[in-house]
Scaffold this motif. Structure first.
Motif, PDB file in Angstrom:
ATOM      1  N   LYS A 159       0.753  -1.172   0.123  1.00  8.58           N
ATOM      2  CA  LYS A 159      -0.106   0.132  -0.097  1.00  8.58           C
ATOM      3  C   LYS A 159       0.806   1.330  -0.042  1.00  8.58           C
ATOM      4  CE  LYS A 159      -3.978   2.180   0.592  1.00  8.58           C
ATOM      5  NZ  LYS A 159      -3.793   3.641   0.393  1.00  8.58           N
ATOM      6  N   PHE A 160       2.072   1.377   0.735  1.00  7.25           N
ATOM      7  CA  PHE A 160       2.709   2.490   0.747  1.00  7.25           C
ATOM      8  C   PHE A 160       3.538   2.590  -0.476  1.00  7.25           C
ATOM      9  CE2 PHE A 160       6.917   4.361   1.494  1.00  7.25           C
ATOM     10  CZ  PHE A 160       6.808   5.514   2.318  1.00  7.25           C
ATOM     11  N   TYR A 161       3.800   1.703  -1.289  1.00  5.93           N
ATOM     12  CA  TYR A 161       4.472   1.875  -2.279  1.00  5.93           C
ATOM     13  C   TYR A 161       3.398   2.323  -3.511  1.00  5.93           C
ATOM     14  CZ  TYR A 161       8.743  -0.839  -1.452  1.00  5.93           C
ATOM     15  OH  TYR A 161      10.215  -1.249  -0.972  1.00  5.93           O
ATOM     16  N   SER A 162       2.232   2.127  -3.181  1.00  4.96           N
ATOM     17  CA  SER A 162       1.413   2.757  -4.372  1.00  4.96           C
ATOM     18  C   SER A 162       0.788   4.200  -3.894  1.00  4.96           C
ATOM     19  CB  SER A 162      -0.034   1.803  -4.133  1.00  4.96           C
ATOM     20  OG  SER A 162      -0.796   2.085  -2.955  1.00  4.96           O
ATOM     21  N   GLU A 163       1.245   4.982  -2.897  1.00  3.44           N
ATOM     22  CA  GLU A 163       0.966   6.094  -2.487  1.00  3.44           C
ATOM     23  C   GLU A 163       1.651   7.297  -3.443  1.00  3.44           C
ATOM     24  OE1 GLU A 163      -1.214   6.650  -0.426  1.00  3.44           O
ATOM     25  OE2 GLU A 163      -1.554   5.148   1.276  1.00  3.44           O
ATOM     26  N   ASN A 164       0.861   8.189  -3.554  1.00  3.16           N
ATOM     27  CA  ASN A 164       1.208   9.525  -4.500  1.00  3.16           C
ATOM     28  C   ASN A 164       1.706  10.413  -3.594  1.00  3.16           C
ATOM     29  OD1 ASN A 164       1.664  11.340  -6.541  1.00  3.16           O
ATOM     30  ND2 ASN A 164      -0.288  12.044  -6.618  1.00  3.16           N
ATOM     31  N   LEU A 165       3.234  10.284  -3.167  1.00  2.67           N
ATOM     32  CA  LEU A 165       3.899  11.120  -2.340  1.00  2.67           C
ATOM     33  C   LEU A 165       4.326  12.471  -3.037  1.00  2.67           C
ATOM     34  CD1 LEU A 165       6.128   8.581  -0.556  1.00  2.67           C
ATOM     35  CD2 LEU A 165       3.724   9.219   0.003  1.00  2.67           C
ATOM     36  N   SER A 166       4.526  13.523  -2.203  1.00  6.41           N
ATOM     37  CA  SER A 166       4.843  14.902  -2.372  1.00  6.41           C
ATOM     38  C   SER A 166       6.503  14.559  -2.556  1.00  6.41           C
ATOM     39  CB  SER A 166       4.465  15.942  -1.617  1.00  6.41           C
ATOM     40  OG  SER A 166       5.124  15.836  -0.407  1.00  6.41           O
ATOM     41  N   ALA A 167       6.948  15.746  -3.375  1.00  2.99           N
ATOM     42  CA  ALA A 167       8.410  15.622  -3.543  1.00  2.99           C
ATOM     43  C   ALA A 167       9.083  15.785  -2.394  1.00  2.99           C
ATOM     44  CB  ALA A 167       8.708  16.884  -4.437  1.00  2.99           C
ATOM     45  N   LEU A 168       8.686  16.492  -1.268  1.00  2.00           N
ATOM     46  CA  LEU A 168       9.214  16.548   0.112  1.00  2.00           C
ATOM     47  C   LEU A 168       9.047  15.298   0.779  1.00  2.00           C
ATOM     48  CD1 LEU A 168       8.319  20.067   1.072  1.00  2.00           C
ATOM     49  CD2 LEU A 168      10.602  19.317   0.580  1.00  2.00           C
ATOM     50  N   GLN A 169       8.008  14.571   0.769  1.00  2.00           N
ATOM     51  CA  GLN A 169       7.639  13.473   1.534  1.00  2.00           C
ATOM     52  C   GLN A 169       8.667  12.341   0.858  1.00  2.00           C
ATOM     53  OE1 GLN A 169       3.578  13.163   0.821  1.00  2.00           O
ATOM     54  NE2 GLN A 169       2.920  13.947   2.760  1.00  2.00           N
ATOM     55  N   SER A 170       8.717  12.091  -0.422  1.00  2.00           N
ATOM     56  CA  SER A 170       9.481  11.086  -1.119  1.00  2.00           C
ATOM     57  C   SER A 170      11.136  11.337  -0.776  1.00  2.00           C
ATOM     58  CB  SER A 170       9.178  11.148  -2.581  1.00  2.00           C
ATOM     59  OG  SER A 170      10.022  10.221  -3.169  1.00  2.00           O
ATOM     60  N   GLY A 171      11.522  12.440  -0.858  1.00  2.00           N
ATOM     61  CA  GLY A 171      12.940  12.687  -0.879  1.00  2.00           C
ATOM     62  C   GLY A 171      13.444  12.896   0.684  1.00  2.00           C
ATOM     63  N   CYS A 172      12.554  13.350   1.561  1.00  2.00           N
ATOM     64  CA  CYS A 172      12.891  13.791   2.813  1.00  2.00           C
ATOM     65  C   CYS A 172      12.656  12.731   4.058  1.00  2.00           C
ATOM     66  CB  CYS A 172      12.615  15.287   3.375  1.00  2.00           C
ATOM     67  SG  CYS A 172      13.108  16.345   2.134  1.00  2.00           S
ATOM     68  N   CYS A 173      11.519  12.022   3.871  1.00  2.00           N
ATOM     69  CA  CYS A 173      10.878  11.360   5.031  1.00  2.00           C
ATOM     70  C   CYS A 173      10.822   9.688   4.690  1.00  2.00           C
ATOM     71  CB  CYS A 173       9.297  11.786   4.847  1.00  2.00           C
ATOM     72  SG  CYS A 173       9.120  13.363   4.999  1.00  2.00           S
ATOM     73  N   CYS A 217      19.914  14.144   3.524  1.00  2.00           N
ATOM     74  CA  CYS A 217      20.290  13.436   2.049  1.00  2.00           C
ATOM     75  C   CYS A 217      19.969  14.271   0.884  1.00  2.00           C
ATOM     76  CB  CYS A 217      19.076  12.475   1.788  1.00  2.00           C
ATOM     77  SG  CYS A 217      19.202  11.049   3.149  1.00  2.00           S
ATOM     78  N   GLN A 218      20.792  13.957  -0.157  1.00  2.00           N
ATOM     79  CA  GLN A 218      20.795  14.572  -1.433  1.00  2.00           C
ATOM     80  C   GLN A 218      19.271  14.524  -2.095  1.00  2.00           C
ATOM     81  OE1 GLN A 218      23.743  16.286  -3.087  1.00  2.00           O
ATOM     82  NE2 GLN A 218      24.067  15.978  -0.803  1.00  2.00           N
ATOM     83  N   SER A 219      18.551  13.389  -1.706  1.00  2.00           N
ATOM     84  CA  SER A 219      17.328  13.364  -2.292  1.00  2.00           C
ATOM     85  C   SER A 219      16.290  14.461  -1.630  1.00  2.00           C
ATOM     86  CB  SER A 219      16.717  11.927  -2.092  1.00  2.00           C
ATOM     87  OG  SER A 219      16.709  11.822  -0.652  1.00  2.00           O
ATOM     88  N   CYS A 220      16.509  14.840  -0.405  1.00  2.00           N
ATOM     89  CA  CYS A 220      15.933  15.798   0.228  1.00  2.00           C
ATOM     90  C   CYS A 220      15.999  17.205  -0.326  1.00  2.00           C
ATOM     91  CB  CYS A 220      16.094  15.850   1.858  1.00  2.00           C
ATOM     92  SG  CYS A 220      15.145  16.940   2.851  1.00  2.00           S
ATOM     93  N   LYS A 221      17.311  17.579  -0.611  1.00  2.00           N
ATOM     94  CA  LYS A 221      17.575  18.677  -1.430  1.00  2.00           C
ATOM     95  C   LYS A 221      16.932  18.850  -2.690  1.00  2.00           C
ATOM     96  CE  LYS A 221      21.945  19.161   1.285  1.00  2.00           C
ATOM     97  NZ  LYS A 221      23.434  19.307   1.187  1.00  2.00           N
ATOM     98  N   ALA A 222      16.753  17.548  -3.380  1.00  2.00           N
ATOM     99  CA  ALA A 222      16.372  17.688  -4.635  1.00  2.00           C
ATOM    100  C   ALA A 222      14.866  17.689  -4.506  1.00  2.00           C
ATOM    101  CB  ALA A 222      16.694  16.165  -5.317  1.00  2.00           C
ATOM    102  N   GLY A 223      14.174  16.919  -3.588  1.00  2.00           N
ATOM    103  CA  GLY A 223      12.600  17.240  -3.401  1.00  2.00           C
ATOM    104  C   GLY A 223      12.419  18.712  -2.879  1.00  2.00           C
ATOM    105  N   PHE A 224      13.314  19.120  -2.252  1.00  2.00           N
ATOM    106  CA  PHE A 224      12.811  20.734  -1.985  1.00  2.00           C
ATOM    107  C   PHE A 224      12.875  21.448  -3.146  1.00  2.00           C
ATOM    108  CE2 PHE A 224      14.739  24.851  -0.944  1.00  2.00           C
ATOM    109  CZ  PHE A 224      13.675  25.501  -0.061  1.00  2.00           C
ATOM    110  N   LEU A 225      14.040  21.354  -3.807  1.00  2.00           N
ATOM    111  CA  LEU A 225      14.000  22.103  -5.233  1.00  2.00           C
ATOM    112  C   LEU A 225      12.972  22.021  -6.228  1.00  2.00           C
ATOM    113  CD1 LEU A 225      17.952  21.928  -5.913  1.00  2.00           C
ATOM    114  CD2 LEU A 225      16.577  23.542  -4.807  1.00  2.00           C
ATOM    115  N   ASP A 226      12.655  20.356  -6.169  1.00  2.00           N
ATOM    116  CA  ASP A 226      11.208  20.370  -7.090  1.00  2.00           C
ATOM    117  C   ASP A 226       9.965  21.166  -6.508  1.00  2.00           C
ATOM    118  OD1 ASP A 226      10.559  18.200  -9.352  1.00  2.00           O
ATOM    119  OD2 ASP A 226       9.036  18.397  -8.004  1.00  2.00           O
TER     120      ASP A 226
END
Length: 266
Positions: A159-173, A217-226
């Protein structure tokens, strides 16, 4: 007889004067209520904007209605500079947000974000330690990941893998998918010794501590930039509309200034 352009300019600046009052009050309120770095950061530009609109609108109002030519000339000069600055800023926004997008992950409802996909100028901003520490403070104060954890706490892995997460959620959380961590809950993942990808520095940066997670994480920075990219594009559209309005007001102001000069020469 007061000309139509003078009256119209006076009305427009009176409306701007009324607008500046709640903006100024909001800035002062923020300065009294601020408890986080985010709120403290917001108060200064809010107060500055309120004061700027107040002063400029008074100058335009007095210059147009009282036919004070030198004051109206200063008003037009400020308006011209504002138009140029806003135009340049809008162009820069479109340029720096032209690159970067989330990568679709097979079988997942969310996207993964890579810092290298975004413009070098934006990368330099988030790679600045002091700047990023302030952003992390804002993300933490905004409860981005705590709300995320509460929203999906009952999710199974599928179920978690099917969630439509925001850029910040996916990159930082959550950790990057290529770390191959074991899912326990949305913000708790167990590291595996046999992780397929050890080249991703985000895998080592991840922590189950709710105050840390993947905020470094670099992914969090990328999610923030998105997120910034999406918001800046909206701002750019508003800027274009505001530019058109300013150009109209400037044109009316030029007519009023010409009327003042004619009246002074009579």
């Amino acid at each position: 007889m007061v000309r139509v352009s003078n009256n119209l300019l006076g009305i427009l600046n009176f409306l701007t004067l009324l607008l500046s009052i709640p903006i100024l009050i909001a800035g002062i309120w923020l300065s009294k209520q601020a408890t986080s770095d985010c709120e403290k950061w917001l108060q200064k530009p809010t107060i500055a904007l309120g004061v700027f609109l107040l002063v400029v609108s008074i100058a335009g109002l007095v210059g147009a209605c009282c036919r004070v030519s030198w004051l109206l000339w200063i008003y037009l000069l400020v308006m011209f500079v504002l138009i140029v600055v806003l135009f340049v800023f809008t162009v820069i926004v479109f340029v720096v947000t032209n690159k970067g997008a989330g990568e679709v992950v097979s079988g997942k409802g969310y996207k993964e974000y890579r810092l290298g996909d975004y413009s070098n100028w934006l990368q330099k901003r988030v790679n600045n330690t002091k700047y990023w520490n302030n952003i992390k403070s804002c993300l933490h104060d905004g409860k981005v990941c705590s709300n995320f954890a509460n929203s999906y706490v009952n999710d199974t892995l599928e179920k978690f893998y099917s969630e439509n997460l925001s850029a910040l959620q996916s990159g930082c959380c959550k950790p990057s998918d290529d770390c191959n961590f074991t899912y326990v809950s949305p913000t708790v993942w167990n590291k595996n010794a046999s992780a397929a990808s050890i080249s991703n520095p985000d895998c080592d940066a991840w922590s189950n501590d709710p105050n840390l997670l993947c905020f470094s994480c670099q992914s969090c920075k990328a999610g923030f930039l998105d997120n910034v990219k999406a918001n800046w594009k909206k701002v750019a559209i508003v800027n274009i509309i505001f530019l058109i309005f300013l150009i109209i007001v400037y044109s009316v102001g030029c007519c009023a200034f010409r009327n003042n000069r004619r009246d002074n020469w009579k």
